[in-house]
Design a protein around this motif. Structure first.
Motif, PDB file in Angstrom:
ATOM      1  N   PHE A 198       0.760  -0.921   0.184  1.00  0.00           N
ATOM      2  CA  PHE A 198      -0.277   0.166   0.171  1.00  0.00           C
ATOM      3  C   PHE A 198       1.150   1.672  -0.092  1.00  0.00           C
ATOM      4  CE2 PHE A 198      -4.298  -1.172   1.232  1.00  0.00           C
ATOM      5  CZ  PHE A 198      -4.880  -1.813   0.719  1.00  0.00           C
ATOM      6  N   GLY A 199       2.097   1.509   0.319  1.00  0.00           N
ATOM      7  CA  GLY A 199       2.592   2.512  -0.050  1.00  0.00           C
ATOM      8  C   GLY A 199       3.460   2.920  -0.919  1.00  0.00           C
ATOM      9  N   SER A 200       2.639   1.814  -2.320  1.00  0.00           N
ATOM     10  CA  SER A 200       2.692   2.254  -3.850  1.00  0.00           C
ATOM     11  C   SER A 200       2.720   3.328  -4.654  1.00  0.00           C
ATOM     12  CB  SER A 200       2.602   1.192  -4.991  1.00  0.00           C
ATOM     13  OG  SER A 200       2.286  -0.302  -4.682  1.00  0.00           O
ATOM     14  N   GLN A 201       2.105   4.861  -4.550  1.00  0.00           N
ATOM     15  CA  GLN A 201       2.140   5.887  -4.579  1.00  0.00           C
ATOM     16  C   GLN A 201       3.283   6.425  -4.223  1.00  0.00           C
ATOM     17  OE1 GLN A 201      -1.711   6.111  -2.334  1.00  0.00           O
ATOM     18  NE2 GLN A 201      -1.958   7.703  -3.615  1.00  0.00           N
ATOM     19  N   ALA A 202       4.173   6.147  -3.667  1.00  0.00           N
ATOM     20  CA  ALA A 202       5.650   7.244  -3.222  1.00  0.00           C
ATOM     21  C   ALA A 202       6.670   6.836  -4.664  1.00  0.00           C
ATOM     22  CB  ALA A 202       6.513   6.904  -2.115  1.00  0.00           C
ATOM     23  N   PHE A 203       6.289   5.921  -5.599  1.00  0.00           N
ATOM     24  CA  PHE A 203       6.966   5.250  -5.995  1.00  0.00           C
ATOM     25  C   PHE A 203       6.388   5.788  -7.805  1.00  0.00           C
ATOM     26  CE2 PHE A 203       7.973   3.602  -2.043  1.00  0.00           C
ATOM     27  CZ  PHE A 203       9.130   3.489  -2.389  1.00  0.00           C
ATOM     28  N   ALA A 204       7.311   6.212  -8.956  1.00  0.00           N
ATOM     29  CA  ALA A 204       6.950   5.610 -10.287  1.00  0.00           C
ATOM     30  C   ALA A 204       6.035   4.478 -10.584  1.00  0.00           C
ATOM     31  CB  ALA A 204       8.293   6.137 -10.923  1.00  0.00           C
ATOM     32  N   PRO A 205       5.141   5.291 -11.324  1.00  0.00           N
ATOM     33  CA  PRO A 205       4.372   4.219 -11.931  1.00  0.00           C
ATOM     34  C   PRO A 205       4.778   2.697 -13.308  1.00  0.00           C
ATOM     35  CG  PRO A 205       2.760   6.040 -11.810  1.00  0.00           C
ATOM     36  CD  PRO A 205       4.215   6.207 -11.424  1.00  0.00           C
ATOM     37  N   ASP A 206       5.656   3.675 -13.482  1.00  0.00           N
ATOM     38  CA  ASP A 206       6.609   1.828 -14.386  1.00  0.00           C
ATOM     39  C   ASP A 206       7.384   1.650 -13.309  1.00  0.00           C
ATOM     40  OD1 ASP A 206       8.391   4.078 -14.185  1.00  0.00           O
ATOM     41  OD2 ASP A 206       8.739   4.511 -16.539  1.00  0.00           O
ATOM     42  N   THR A 207       8.074   1.603 -12.473  1.00  0.00           N
ATOM     43  CA  THR A 207       8.846   1.221 -11.774  1.00  0.00           C
ATOM     44  C   THR A 207       8.075  -0.039 -11.214  1.00  0.00           C
ATOM     45  OG1 THR A 207       8.389   2.472  -9.609  1.00  0.00           O
ATOM     46  CG2 THR A 207      10.199   3.350 -11.356  1.00  0.00           C
ATOM     47  N   LEU A 208       6.799  -0.225 -10.766  1.00  0.00           N
ATOM     48  CA  LEU A 208       5.926  -1.066 -10.086  1.00  0.00           C
ATOM     49  C   LEU A 208       5.300  -2.903 -10.693  1.00  0.00           C
ATOM     50  CD1 LEU A 208       3.467   1.247  -8.718  1.00  0.00           C
ATOM     51  CD2 LEU A 208       5.323   0.545  -7.643  1.00  0.00           C
ATOM     52  N   TYR A 209       6.205  -3.703 -10.235  1.00  0.00           N
ATOM     53  CA  TYR A 209       6.013  -4.805 -11.035  1.00  0.00           C
ATOM     54  C   TYR A 209       5.436  -6.292 -10.165  1.00  0.00           C
ATOM     55  CZ  TYR A 209       9.291  -3.439 -14.628  1.00  0.00           C
ATOM     56  OH  TYR A 209       9.818  -2.628 -15.407  1.00  0.00           O
ATOM     57  N   MET A 210       4.440  -7.211 -10.174  1.00  0.00           N
ATOM     58  CA  MET A 210       4.440  -7.721  -9.499  1.00  0.00           C
ATOM     59  C   MET A 210       4.048  -8.814  -9.929  1.00  0.00           C
ATOM     60  SD  MET A 210       1.342  -6.140  -7.109  1.00  0.00           S
ATOM     61  CE  MET A 210       1.244  -7.371  -5.770  1.00  0.00           C
ATOM     62  N   LEU A 211       4.250 -10.261  -9.679  1.00  0.00           N
ATOM     63  CA  LEU A 211       3.530 -11.688 -10.367  1.00  0.00           C
ATOM     64  C   LEU A 211       1.811 -10.959 -11.456  1.00  0.00           C
ATOM     65  CD1 LEU A 211       4.802 -13.982  -7.676  1.00  0.00           C
ATOM     66  CD2 LEU A 211       6.258 -14.143 -10.111  1.00  0.00           C
ATOM     67  N   GLU A 212       1.688 -12.052 -11.396  1.00  0.00           N
ATOM     68  CA  GLU A 212       0.724 -11.657 -12.373  1.00  0.00           C
ATOM     69  C   GLU A 212      -1.057 -12.119 -11.803  1.00  0.00           C
ATOM     70  OE1 GLU A 212      -2.487 -10.377 -14.647  1.00  0.00           O
ATOM     71  OE2 GLU A 212      -1.092 -10.191 -15.348  1.00  0.00           O
ATOM     72  N   VAL A 217      -2.557  -0.440  -8.252  1.00  0.00           N
ATOM     73  CA  VAL A 217      -2.024  -2.468  -8.915  1.00  0.00           C
ATOM     74  C   VAL A 217      -1.228  -2.002 -10.134  1.00  0.00           C
ATOM     75  CG1 VAL A 217      -3.609  -4.068 -10.010  1.00  0.00           C
ATOM     76  CG2 VAL A 217      -4.270  -3.129  -7.976  1.00  0.00           C
ATOM     77  N   PRO A 218      -0.234  -2.217  -9.923  1.00  0.00           N
ATOM     78  CA  PRO A 218       0.761  -2.398 -10.629  1.00  0.00           C
ATOM     79  C   PRO A 218       0.515  -2.991 -12.425  1.00  0.00           C
ATOM     80  CG  PRO A 218       2.077  -2.942  -8.591  1.00  0.00           C
ATOM     81  CD  PRO A 218       0.960  -3.078  -8.880  1.00  0.00           C
ATOM     82  N   SER A 219       1.105  -1.743 -13.169  1.00  0.00           N
ATOM     83  CA  SER A 219       0.107  -2.733 -14.231  1.00  0.00           C
ATOM     84  C   SER A 219       2.111  -3.493 -15.111  1.00  0.00           C
ATOM     85  CB  SER A 219       0.495  -1.358 -15.096  1.00  0.00           C
ATOM     86  OG  SER A 219       1.610   0.033 -14.970  1.00  0.00           O
ATOM     87  N   GLN A 220       3.009  -3.087 -14.171  1.00  0.00           N
ATOM     88  CA  GLN A 220       3.859  -4.283 -14.656  1.00  0.00           C
ATOM     89  C   GLN A 220       4.120  -5.150 -14.158  1.00  0.00           C
ATOM     90  OE1 GLN A 220       6.066  -2.202 -16.890  1.00  0.00           O
ATOM     91  NE2 GLN A 220       5.197  -0.835 -16.644  1.00  0.00           N
TER      92      GLN A 220
END
Length: 320
Positions: free
Chosen positions: A117-131, A163-166
């Motif tokens: 839930f802290g992902s807003q602090a990071f650039a969206p194109d750097t966020l990665y998760m398993l599908e 929800v990360p797109s990467q």
């Protein structure tokens, strides 16, 4: 008349004191929240930000997990983003105070709110998760968010579910001279990412490993599946183990404790179901002395029974 004046003065005094109390309370409530995060170096270019082993509370702001980051020649890889926007911002500031390298990848190990839930602090194109993790976050994120607002209050202010797109795939990830082994597992949530830095041997085990903290089981696909994967992790060439919750260790103590705890918990519920005990009876099970250092064991036993015991009862009825 003197009694009346004295009463009036006392009333005015009480009103002024109450007004002052209200002002102080409001000031305390309005005071900015601060996680005061610190980073500990566990290997060359690898840092861990350790949290409490307590439950979520307004006192700790949900800072009950371990996050981390790895510096490479091409940039920084972040492991998990924390429980809130405010945590993510404090975490990013901390990273930037340790290195001038850009953040190039943020690996979110699973969809639970304290990790994602802290992902807003990071650039969206750097966020990665398993599908599979992204799908679970899409499904459960809003419900998790509502619960987190209840549990930690103002620490969540401004937090939105991202929800990360990467996507990442199991295998090796080469960034600069660092080779990161990405391992997909299922034991904790059904979709769990583990990261091994092959250069340093630091294993970010995420919530596949709890140490001196009782494991949480609401979404596990099965305790024995988790235990089997634990054995696989223990065979990796690690030098440092960073649990999702609990102290960092440089030996196999965390694996041994987790393995023992999983087998014990599975045995308690399987044997209780075979004997026809009710859930209310099972939650009264005494915690073995060897788990004395495991924080929250009694509380998590209640949660585990409430989430899992019906499945054990069904198996017992089928086998009879």
């Amino acid at each position: 008349m003197s009694g009346y004046l004295r009463s009036q003065r006392q009333t005015a005094w009480f009103v002024s004191v109450f007004a002052l109390w209200l002002l102080l309370t409001a000031a305390a409530t309005a005071a900015p929240k601060n996680y005061e995060l610190t980073a500990t170096s566990v290997a060359d270019g690898v840092w861990v930000v350790a949290g409490s082993t307590a439950n979520f509370s307004k006192a700790n702001g949900g800072n009950i997990l371990n996050t981390g980051f790895i510096e490479t020649s091409e940039g920084v890889v972040v492991i998990d983003t924390g429980p809130s926007r405010l945590y993510g911002e404090a975490f990013r500031t901390l990273i930037e105070s340790r290195t001038d390298k850009p953040i190039v990848k943020v690996l979110i190990t699973h969809h639970h709110p304290d990790h994602a839930f802290g992902s807003q602090a990071f650039a969206p194109d750097t966020l990665y998760m398993l599908e599979e993790s992204a799908q679970l976050l899409e499904r459960d994120g809003e419900a998790f968010s509502e619960n987190m607002y209840r549990l930690i209050g103002d620490w969540m202010r401004g937090t939105e579910v991202i929800v990360p797109s990467q996507r990442v795939q199991p295998g090796t990830l080469q960034i600069g001279k660092r080779t990161l082994r990405l391992i997909a597992m299922r034991g904790h949530t059904g979709a769990d990412l583990v990261v091994l830095d092959e250069i340093s041997g630091v294993l970010f085990a995420s919530d596949m490993v709890f140490f001196n903290r009782a494991l949480t089981t609401p979404q596990t696909p099965g305790l024995m599946e988790w235990q089997s994967e634990m054995q696989q992790l223990a065979e990796l060439p690690f030098s440092v183990v960073v649990p999702g919750h609990g102290p960092v260790v440089r030996d196999n103590r965390a694996f041994l404790q987790m393995n023992d705890y999983l087998i014990w918990l599975d045995g308690v519920m399987a044997n209780s179901a075979a004997r026809g005990l009710s859930a209310a009876e099972v939650i009264g099970t005494a915690i073995p002395d060897r788990f004395e250092s495991v924080e929250g064991a009694s509380y998590e036993l209640i949660r585990s029974v409430s989430h899992l015991y019906s499945e054990y009862e069904s198996r017992a009825l089928t086998s009879n």
